[in-house]
Design a protein around this motif. Sequence first.
Motif, PDB file in Angstrom:
ATOM      1  N   VAL A   1     -14.954  -4.756  -0.128  1.00  0.00           N
ATOM      2  CA  VAL A   1     -14.318  -3.952  -1.179  1.00  0.00           C
ATOM      3  C   VAL A   1     -13.322  -4.782  -1.993  1.00  0.00           C
ATOM      4  N   THR A   2     -12.423  -5.491  -1.303  1.00  0.00           N
ATOM      5  CA  THR A   2     -11.431  -6.299  -2.022  1.00  0.00           C
ATOM      6  C   THR A   2     -12.087  -7.486  -2.724  1.00  0.00           C
ATOM      7  N   GLY A   3     -13.169  -7.996  -2.140  1.00  0.00           N
ATOM      8  CA  GLY A   3     -13.878  -9.110  -2.764  1.00  0.00           C
ATOM      9  C   GLY A   3     -14.530  -8.718  -4.072  1.00  0.00           C
ATOM     10  N   ILE A   4     -15.108  -7.524  -4.123  1.00  0.00           N
ATOM     11  CA  ILE A   4     -15.714  -7.035  -5.364  1.00  0.00           C
ATOM     12  C   ILE A   4     -14.642  -6.818  -6.430  1.00  0.00           C
ATOM     13  N   LEU A   5     -13.486  -6.257  -6.015  1.00  0.00           N
ATOM     14  CA  LEU A   5     -12.380  -6.096  -6.956  1.00  0.00           C
ATOM     15  C   LEU A   5     -11.929  -7.449  -7.490  1.00  0.00           C
ATOM     16  N   TYR A   6     -11.909  -8.441  -6.619  1.00  0.00           N
ATOM     17  CA  TYR A   6     -11.506  -9.797  -7.008  1.00  0.00           C
ATOM     18  C   TYR A   6     -12.424 -10.363  -8.097  1.00  0.00           C
ATOM     19  N   ILE A   7     -13.745 -10.213  -7.911  1.00  0.00           N
ATOM     20  CA  ILE A   7     -14.654 -10.815  -8.891  1.00  0.00           C
ATOM     21  C   ILE A   7     -14.618 -10.080 -10.229  1.00  0.00           C
ATOM     22  N   ILE A   8     -14.328  -8.776 -10.203  1.00  0.00           N
ATOM     23  CA  ILE A   8     -14.171  -8.041 -11.464  1.00  0.00           C
ATOM     24  C   ILE A   8     -12.974  -8.592 -12.235  1.00  0.00           C
ATOM     25  N   LEU A   9     -11.870  -8.791 -11.526  1.00  0.00           N
ATOM     26  CA  LEU A   9     -10.669  -9.332 -12.152  1.00  0.00           C
ATOM     27  C   LEU A   9     -10.864 -10.788 -12.571  1.00  0.00           C
ATOM     28  N   GLU A  10     -11.654 -11.532 -11.799  1.00  0.00           N
ATOM     29  CA  GLU A  10     -11.910 -12.936 -12.120  1.00  0.00           C
ATOM     30  C   GLU A  10     -12.695 -13.068 -13.419  1.00  0.00           C
ATOM     31  N   ILE A  11     -13.734 -12.251 -13.576  1.00  0.00           N
ATOM     32  CA  ILE A  11     -14.546 -12.298 -14.788  1.00  0.00           C
ATOM     33  C   ILE A  11     -13.707 -11.966 -16.020  1.00  0.00           C
ATOM     34  N   ARG A  12     -12.801 -10.983 -15.859  1.00  0.00           N
ATOM     35  CA  ARG A  12     -11.923 -10.599 -16.972  1.00  0.00           C
ATOM     36  C   ARG A  12     -10.726 -11.527 -17.105  1.00  0.00           C
ATOM     37  N   GLN A  13     -10.609 -12.497 -16.191  1.00  0.00           N
ATOM     38  CA  GLN A  13      -9.529 -13.482 -16.176  1.00  0.00           C
ATOM     39  C   GLN A  13      -8.158 -12.805 -16.176  1.00  0.00           C
ATOM     40  N   LYS A  14      -7.973 -11.897 -15.213  1.00  0.00           N
ATOM     41  CA  LYS A  14      -6.711 -11.191 -15.044  1.00  0.00           C
ATOM     42  C   LYS A  14      -5.892 -11.858 -13.937  1.00  0.00           C
ATOM     43  N   ASN A  15      -4.605 -12.044 -14.189  1.00  0.00           N
ATOM     44  CA  ASN A  15      -3.752 -12.691 -13.200  1.00  0.00           C
ATOM     45  C   ASN A  15      -3.708 -11.945 -11.875  1.00  0.00           C
ATOM     46  N   ALA A  16      -3.961 -10.635 -11.916  1.00  0.00           N
ATOM     47  CA  ALA A  16      -3.911  -9.829 -10.693  1.00  0.00           C
ATOM     48  C   ALA A  16      -4.947 -10.268  -9.666  1.00  0.00           C
ATOM     49  N   MET A  17      -5.983 -10.991 -10.112  1.00  0.00           N
ATOM     50  CA  MET A  17      -7.023 -11.441  -9.188  1.00  0.00           C
ATOM     51  C   MET A  17      -6.448 -12.297  -8.075  1.00  0.00           C
ATOM     52  N   TRP A  18      -5.389 -13.063  -8.398  1.00  0.00           N
ATOM     53  CA  TRP A  18      -4.826 -13.958  -7.379  1.00  0.00           C
ATOM     54  C   TRP A  18      -4.144 -13.166  -6.267  1.00  0.00           C
ATOM     55  N   GLY A  19      -3.513 -12.034  -6.601  1.00  0.00           N
ATOM     56  CA  GLY A  19      -2.909 -11.185  -5.574  1.00  0.00           C
ATOM     57  C   GLY A  19      -3.964 -10.555  -4.681  1.00  0.00           C
ATOM     58  N   VAL A  20      -5.036 -10.074  -5.319  1.00  0.00           N
ATOM     59  CA  VAL A  20      -6.155  -9.515  -4.548  1.00  0.00           C
ATOM     60  C   VAL A  20      -6.792 -10.614  -3.702  1.00  0.00           C
ATOM     61  N   GLY A  21      -6.815 -11.831  -4.238  1.00  0.00           N
ATOM     62  CA  GLY A  21      -7.378 -12.958  -3.506  1.00  0.00           C
ATOM     63  C   GLY A  21      -6.633 -13.237  -2.215  1.00  0.00           C
ATOM     64  N   VAL A  22      -5.319 -13.042  -2.204  1.00  0.00           N
ATOM     65  CA  VAL A  22      -4.527 -13.235  -0.984  1.00  0.00           C
ATOM     66  C   VAL A  22      -4.982 -12.269   0.100  1.00  0.00           C
ATOM     67  N   VAL A  23      -5.131 -11.003  -0.276  1.00  0.00           N
ATOM     68  CA  VAL A  23      -5.546  -9.976   0.693  1.00  0.00           C
ATOM     69  C   VAL A  23      -6.959 -10.254   1.196  1.00  0.00           C
ATOM     70  N   THR A  24      -7.861 -10.577   0.279  1.00  0.00           N
ATOM     71  CA  THR A  24      -9.247 -10.862   0.654  1.00  0.00           C
ATOM     72  C   THR A  24      -9.334 -12.068   1.584  1.00  0.00           C
ATOM     73  N   SER A  25      -8.561 -13.088   1.290  1.00  0.00           N
ATOM     74  CA  SER A  25      -8.577 -14.295   2.109  1.00  0.00           C
ATOM     75  C   SER A  25      -8.110 -14.017   3.528  1.00  0.00           C
ATOM     76  N   LEU A  26      -7.063 -13.239   3.677  1.00  0.00           N
ATOM     77  CA  LEU A  26      -6.550 -12.912   5.005  1.00  0.00           C
ATOM     78  C   LEU A  26      -7.595 -12.161   5.833  1.00  0.00           C
ATOM     79  N   ALA A  27      -8.263 -11.201   5.195  1.00  0.00           N
ATOM     80  CA  ALA A  27      -9.296 -10.438   5.898  1.00  0.00           C
ATOM     81  C   ALA A  27     -10.475 -11.328   6.267  1.00  0.00           C
ATOM     82  N   ALA A  28     -10.898 -12.185   5.332  1.00  0.00           N
ATOM     83  CA  ALA A  28     -12.031 -13.075   5.584  1.00  0.00           C
ATOM     84  C   ALA A  28     -11.706 -14.094   6.667  1.00  0.00           C
TER      85      ALA A  28
END
Length: 212
Positions: A11-38
């Motif tokens: 779930v967080t990974g999909i949110l991350y790629i949506i933000l990444e494609i739109r080049q939103k800075n928020a992707m990096w915060g979501v990336g922290v959460v996704t990385s910890l879970a992964a």
Amino acid sequence: MDTFWEIFTLVTGILYIILEIRQKNAMWGVGVVTSLAAMYVFFTKGLYASFGLNCYYLIVSFIGLWQWRRDSRAVLSAPPSSDAEAVSVAGSAGDSADDPLAVRLRILNWKVVAVSAVLFAVLTLILGWAAERLGDPMSHLDVAVAVMSAIATVWLSRCYKEQWLLWIVADLMSTGLCLAQNMWWMTALYGAYTLSAAYGYIHWKKHGHVIA
């Protein structure tokens, strides 16, 4: 519990790629959460290279946020490039800050490509040997994915559109890796990553404009 964390990462990974494609800075915060879970998911499976990769993602998320914020300020303070090379790289008739879907791009040079290729070859050999000694069940593929993804993350932080091409290859390999380990939710995640990387490349090429 393992299934929960795989679904959470999906779930967080999909949110991350949506933000990444739109080049939103928020992707990096979501990336922290996704990385910890992964990190938890891959460690419990003994896939130590992928675990280490997500440790790296955790660090790069903070670096990437700083880099992108700096680039955002550069876009606001300077007019977009309009030379012929910039138009070619951006894939549009002319770079325009008026484009609501605009993304920032830098030009990838051959020096970066050459250094990245050498690093990939050397690190894959060395870390593959180490992962095999640690008992990683998919040592060579696991390490190849980790090294290529690490390089792609650096390219992402530098806003090279070609980073998407590296992600397509890395995500395809990750899909196979997770499938071989019966990690179904993670397989779905990396399958989604692959499709998103293909779309991301098209999107960045169409809507990108070059910054210094």
